[in-house]
Design an enzyme around this catalytic site. Structure first.
Site, PDB file in Angstrom:
ATOM      1  N   ASP A  47      43.466  -8.278  17.247  1.00 58.53           N
ATOM      2  CA  ASP A  47      43.636  -9.245  18.329  1.00 58.53           C
ATOM      3  C   ASP A  47      44.005 -10.633  17.797  1.00 58.53           C
ATOM      4  O   ASP A  47      43.152 -11.362  17.302  1.00 58.53           O
ATOM      5  CB  ASP A  47      42.342  -9.322  19.145  1.00 58.53           C
ATOM      6  CG  ASP A  47      42.454 -10.225  20.356  1.00 58.53           C
ATOM      7  OD1 ASP A  47      43.562 -10.714  20.641  1.00 58.53           O
ATOM      8  OD2 ASP A  47      41.426 -10.438  21.018  1.00 58.53           O
ATOM      9  N   ASP A  69      49.013 -13.475  22.270  1.00 59.09           N
ATOM     10  CA  ASP A  69      47.727 -12.791  22.355  1.00 59.09           C
ATOM     11  C   ASP A  69      47.930 -11.281  22.465  1.00 59.09           C
ATOM     12  O   ASP A  69      48.317 -10.776  23.514  1.00 59.09           O
ATOM     13  CB  ASP A  69      46.963 -13.321  23.578  1.00 59.09           C
ATOM     14  CG  ASP A  69      45.596 -12.681  23.740  1.00 59.09           C
ATOM     15  OD1 ASP A  69      45.105 -12.052  22.775  1.00 59.09           O
ATOM     16  OD2 ASP A  69      45.006 -12.813  24.836  1.00 59.09           O
TER      17      ASP A  69
END
Length: 344
Positions: free
Chosen positions: A233, A58
């Site tokens: 992201d 992440d």
């Protein structure tokens, strides 16, 4: 490295001598990424201490947390667990993270060896969960490996250094790359594999306006609608842009509607979606229409949920996996920039 990758491919911990030899290979590492259903997330094999876990990488957060033997069994069932042993040491720190969708986890911190595709950190902060929300309990990943900036880490009383923050000192280059695709993909640490992209890489500087985020300024869409502040992201499934861009796109999809019951734009699953283009650093990047069909609603309506949605209430436009799985992306910590190129 080829020997090491055989173990990671079959989700087995490599013998210690193989790990060490791979780690010495020019300060680099490479790990496969497996796409979950509808490409909702990509999970990668990671060795934490003596345990093999499958973690979601992440770039939108900065905590490396895992399900562990101190996680309640009611929350950890079905997951691989990190077992702190004599090779680890508790650090006297706690952590607690809440993500944008309301999910979260918390626990205590150990120091242990973490190996990602041969890239090795021998005293990495491993955040062992003592509480995990239902979103993660029911998911397939055994935790998250945050690849955002260190300033977003939630350890207290002192922030923990991220995995890549620790690895960069021994890396051949202080960068990592994401090559995500519907068929899977990979993350590479410490180098850029020229065989994974074509043409040139377009770089834009990171703004570092918010903790953790790899944020930058995007240009405009093909219709001239400005995009502005954006975040790259890997931990977000969808692609979020300003309302003008999104409504302008779906105006060209006859069956599209902004559904209050579905919580976003939907359309007939039989719809042939148009491509959509945006500018980054003066270069136009085009996402094929097929990639913007995220998944069926599953309610028998024959409608699908759009992979492109409005960024209302978010910190900015979010370039998540729906965008990224069509491109080769560079996260350059040494030069504080993000690069995007066409996949080979």
């Amino acid at each position: 490295m080829a020997h090491y990758h055989t173990y990671t491919k079959y989700h087995r911990p490599a013998p210690e001598h193989v790990q060490k030899a791979a780690a010495a290979d020019a300060g680099t590492g490479s790990v496969s990424a497996t796409a979950e259903q509808y490409d909702s997330e990509y999970i990668c094999p990671v060795t934490v201490g003596n345990d093999q876990l499958n973690l979601d990488f992440d770039t939108g957060s900065s905590d490396l947390w895992v399900f562990s033997t101190i996680t309640p069994s009611s929350e950890s069932s079905g997951h691989n667990l990190y077992n702190p042993n004599s090779g680890s040491s508790e650090q006297g720190e706690t952590w607690s993270i809440t993500y944008g969708d309301g999910s979260g986890s918390s626990g205590v911190v150990y120091a242990d060896t973490v190996v990602v595709g041969g890239a090795t950190v021998t005293s990495q902060a491993v955040e062992a969960a003592t509480s995990v929300s239902s979103t993660f309990t029911s998911g397939n990943s055994d935790g998250l490996l945050g690849l955002g900036y260190e300033s977003g880490n939630t350890c207290t009383p002192s922030q923990c250094q991220t995995f890549f923050g620790n690895f960069q000192s021994s890396a051949s280059s202080a960068l990592f790359t994401a090559d995500l695709q519907s068929s899977g993909g990979s993350y590479d640490f410490g180098y850029i594999d020229a065989s994974k992209y074509s043409g040139s890489i377009t770089y834009v500087p990171t703004l570092q306006q918010n903790p953790s985020y790899w944020d930058f300024t995007a240009d405009s869409d093909a219709n001239g609608n400005a995009i502005g502040y954006s975040i790259m992201d890997t931990g977000t499934s969808l692609w979020y842009l300003p309302s003008a861009s999104v409504s302008g796109y779906y105006a060209n999809v006859p069956s599209a509607q902004d559904s209050s019951s579905a919580g976003g734009y939907v359309f007939s699953c039989d719809e042939s979606l148009p491509d959509f283009s945006v500018g980054i650093g003066g270069t136009t990047f085009t996402v094929p229409g097929a990639a913007l069909n995220f998944q069926p609603l599953g309610d028998g309506s024959g409608d699908c949920f759009g992979g492109l949605q409005v960024d209302d209430g978010l910190p900015g436009s979010i370039f998540g996996d729906v965008f990224m799985k069509n491109f080769f992306v560079v996260f350059d910590l040494g030069n504080n920039q993000v690069g995007v190129a066409s996949q080979s």
